[in-house]
Design an enzyme around this catalytic site. Structure first.
Site, short mmCIF file in Angstrom:
data_model
loop_
_atom_site.label_atom_id
_atom_site.label_comp_id
_atom_site.label_asym_id
_atom_site.label_seq_id
_atom_site.Cartn_x
_atom_site.Cartn_y
_atom_site.Cartn_z
N LYS A 1 51.84 11.30 65.47
CA LYS A 1 51.24 10.52 64.38
C LYS A 1 50.77 9.17 64.88
O LYS A 1 49.83 8.58 64.33
CB LYS A 1 52.23 10.40 63.22
CG LYS A 1 53.58 9.78 63.58
CD LYS A 1 53.63 8.29 63.42
CE LYS A 1 54.97 7.71 63.81
NZ LYS A 1 55.04 6.25 63.63
N THR B 1 51.97 5.65 58.68
CA THR B 1 51.53 4.98 59.90
C THR B 1 50.03 4.77 59.92
O THR B 1 49.54 3.76 60.45
CB THR B 1 51.96 5.79 61.13
OG1 THR B 1 53.36 6.08 61.04
CG2 THR B 1 51.71 5.04 62.42
#
Length: 333
Positions: free
Chosen positions: A188, A245
């Site tokens: 990610k 994120t």
């Protein structure tokens, strides 16, 4: 329980603060003696958590031997590049069989190992687990609700760790799919660089959504190829962590991508940062794993080319969502 947290960055300090309860003696190890002194004397860690007041019960030290010998539960929040070296220094002073929990999201260069695999390699006989999920340190320190995952193959150990880590509105779920959880946490960061580049270049939300969704497909594909479960990546350790994120201005990896999108050199951006953007280190390992498993992964490969200076963010971005020939518009898994 005596708990030691290695790493006094924003997340390590936050986890140490969360674990400060009446039945726990928590010791935070800081590489910098000045940070340890600040925690002990001022109840703060301004460099990493500027607005946070730390619990009075939290103690800190810059003595790694003292921190290691203190532990009945060891939590490791150092950057992945220092992970193996730190565990090697801990090993002579660590009591046998105590659990070791990784907070670090990334892959070891050269070996391609996940952090729980590094724990097993350096500290054999110690149960290894990963704490992962959409956890932004400053929000959690301010008391906002959040959820995380403790992943380990031994669910009895996972349940015991769950009880030690969760507190108040910080909820912790157990998971058996360590591979899926750790690959989701590592990749990610790479996708966050891509979405940050979109922000810096001023593209629309539709484009960013496309990059995030295709990025999720890439990390799912790699996790499954490595033995993980696709369903894991639809949960907190995959999609949840990815969304947080990619969208939060607090994300270090998104910040790096945004600055690259604005045309700034990578060395200059990283030189201004106090904390590590793991996606910059992880992406080369991701590309090596993609080659090893025969996977395309165009977003990861494009980010790899950008951070290695082969192409500019402005030139690369249109290739992140790759055009497909007419009649071939089906979305792969």
């Amino acid at each position: 329980m005596r708990v030691t947290v290695l790493g006094a960055g924003s997340w390590g300090t936050t986890v140490a603060a969360l674990m400060c309860r009446r039945d726990h003696e928590v010791l935070l190890w800081a590489r910098n003696p000045e940070v340890a002194a600040e925690v002990n004397e001022q109840r703060s860690n301004v460099a990493y958590l500027p607005d946070a007041r730390l619990p009075a019960r939290l103690r800190a030290t810059a003595d790694l031997e003292q921190a290691s010998a203190h532990a009945e539960l060891l939590v490791v929040g150092v950057p992945t590049g220092a992970f193996r070296e730190t565990l090697g220094r801990v090993r002579p002073h660590l009591a046998p069989w105590i659990p070791v929990v990784s907070l670090s999201k990334g892959l070891e260069r050269g070996t391609h190992l996940r952090m729980t695999q590094v724990i097993t390699d350096v500290l054999p006989g110690h149960p290894a687990a990963a704490l992962t999920g959409p956890n932004l340190a400053r929000e959690i320190m301010s008391g906002q609700a959040a959820a995380s995952v403790i992943a380990t193959e031994d669910l009895t150990v996972a349940a015991a760790l769950q009880q030690e880590v969760r507190r108040g509105v910080f909820r912790v779920y157990t998971h058996h799919d360590v591979i899926g959880c750790e690959i989701g946490g590592a990749l990610k960061n790479v996708v966050a660089i891509a979405t940050g580049m979109a922000q810096g270049l001023g593209v629309g939300d539709s484009t960013r959504a496309a990059v995030m969704s295709r990025g999720l497909a890439e990390l799912t594909t790699l996790a499954v190829a490595m033995g993980g479960e696709a369903a894991t990546l639809a949960g907190l350790a995959g999609m949840g962590d990815l969304v947080a994120t990619c969208m939060s201005p607090q994300s270090r990896n998104r910040h790096v991508g945004e600055q690259l999108g604005r045309g700034r050199p990578l060395d200059e951006v990283l030189g201004e940062m106090r904390m590590v953007a793991e996606g910059v280190r992880t992406v080369s390992t991701v590309v090596e794993l993609a080659d090893q498993h025969g996977l395309d992964m165009p977003i990861a490969r494009t980010i790899h080319d950008v951070v290695n200076g082969r192409i500019r963010a402005a030139d690369a971005y249109r290739g992140l969502v790759r055009a497909v020939p007419a009649g071939h518009e089906s979305e792969p898994g």
